[in-house]
Design a protein around this motif. Structure first.
Motif, PDB file in Angstrom:
ATOM      1  N   ARG A 173       0.900  -6.181  -8.657  1.00 44.86           N
ATOM      2  CA  ARG A 173       1.776  -5.849  -7.705  1.00 44.86           C
ATOM      3  C   ARG A 173       0.869  -5.482  -6.400  1.00 44.86           C
ATOM      4  O   ARG A 173       0.139  -4.404  -6.598  1.00 44.86           O
ATOM      5  CB  ARG A 173       2.890  -4.788  -7.626  1.00 44.86           C
ATOM      6  N   GLU A 196      -0.074  -5.665  -1.931  1.00 44.50           N
ATOM      7  CA  GLU A 196       0.499  -5.778  -0.527  1.00 44.50           C
ATOM      8  C   GLU A 196      -0.562  -6.782   0.109  1.00 44.50           C
ATOM      9  O   GLU A 196      -1.800  -6.504  -0.081  1.00 44.50           O
ATOM     10  CB  GLU A 196       0.540  -4.458  -0.118  1.00 44.50           C
ATOM     11  N   ARG A 223      -2.651  -7.365   3.013  1.00 42.13           N
ATOM     12  CA  ARG A 223      -3.213  -6.657   4.107  1.00 42.13           C
ATOM     13  C   ARG A 223      -3.640  -7.639   5.391  1.00 42.13           C
ATOM     14  O   ARG A 223      -3.516  -7.130   6.507  1.00 42.13           O
ATOM     15  CB  ARG A 223      -4.382  -6.015   3.546  1.00 42.13           C
ATOM     16  N   GLY A 262       1.616  -6.514   5.355  1.00 42.35           N
ATOM     17  CA  GLY A 262       2.417  -5.522   4.880  1.00 42.35           C
ATOM     18  C   GLY A 262       3.553  -5.809   3.806  1.00 42.35           C
ATOM     19  O   GLY A 262       4.312  -4.989   3.577  1.00 42.35           O
ATOM     20  N   ALA A 299       4.873  -6.816   0.310  1.00 43.20           N
ATOM     21  CA  ALA A 299       4.582  -6.625  -1.086  1.00 43.20           C
ATOM     22  C   ALA A 299       4.898  -7.732  -1.798  1.00 43.20           C
ATOM     23  O   ALA A 299       5.902  -8.477  -1.558  1.00 43.20           O
ATOM     24  CB  ALA A 299       5.126  -5.190  -1.732  1.00 43.20           C
ATOM     25  N   CYS A 322      -5.325  -9.106  -0.239  1.00 44.23           N
ATOM     26  CA  CYS A 322      -4.484  -8.100  -0.879  1.00 44.23           C
ATOM     27  C   CYS A 322      -4.983  -6.987  -1.304  1.00 44.23           C
ATOM     28  O   CYS A 322      -6.283  -6.882  -2.034  1.00 44.23           O
ATOM     29  CB  CYS A 322      -3.526  -8.519  -1.732  1.00 44.23           C
ATOM     30  N   ALA A 379      -0.682  -2.391  -4.686  1.00 48.83           N
ATOM     31  CA  ALA A 379       0.529  -1.702  -3.757  1.00 48.83           C
ATOM     32  C   ALA A 379       0.201  -0.254  -3.837  1.00 48.83           C
ATOM     33  O   ALA A 379       0.382   0.360  -2.607  1.00 48.83           O
ATOM     34  CB  ALA A 379       1.643  -2.039  -4.431  1.00 48.83           C
ATOM     35  N   ALA A 411      -2.435   0.358  -0.965  1.00 46.95           N
ATOM     36  CA  ALA A 411      -2.070  -0.044   0.284  1.00 46.95           C
ATOM     37  C   ALA A 411      -1.726   0.883   1.451  1.00 46.95           C
ATOM     38  O   ALA A 411      -1.835   0.717   2.481  1.00 46.95           O
ATOM     39  CB  ALA A 411      -0.877  -1.055   0.116  1.00 46.95           C
ATOM     40  N   ARG A 412      -1.185   2.079   1.030  1.00 46.35           N
ATOM     41  CA  ARG A 412      -0.758   3.049   1.903  1.00 46.35           C
ATOM     42  C   ARG A 412      -1.907   4.006   2.312  1.00 46.35           C
ATOM     43  O   ARG A 412      -2.599   4.514   2.027  1.00 46.35           O
ATOM     44  CB  ARG A 412       0.449   3.527   1.650  1.00 46.35           C
TER      45      ARG A 412
END
Length: 72
Positions: free
Chosen positions: A4, A6, A8, A29, A31, A65, A68, A71-72
């Protein structure tokens, strides 16, 4: 498979590729989950927003990517 991630950014900024990815709702952004990868540079099946899609290896290779959870 099973990853999984995201999206980028997109490595190749050509307008044609960006339009193609946008038409498939694949943009930074978003996923995605990798469902299947065929060997020998074959296509990659992914799920984004509940929809399964198949991308050629050359296109998928342009998506940069992160996992997930990172990614934040």
């Amino acid at each position: 498979t099973g990853a999984r991630v995201e999206i980028r950014r997109v490595r190749d900024g050509s307008a044609e590729l960006l339009r193609y990815l946008a038409s498939r709702e694949l943009r930074p952004g978003v996923a995605i989950e990798v469902i299947d990868r065929e060997p020998f540079h074959g296509p990659i099946t992914l799920r984004a927003d509940g929809r399964e899609q198949v991308l050629g290896h050359e296109v998928a290779e342009q998506l940069l990517c992160l996992p997930a959870e990172d990614a934040r």
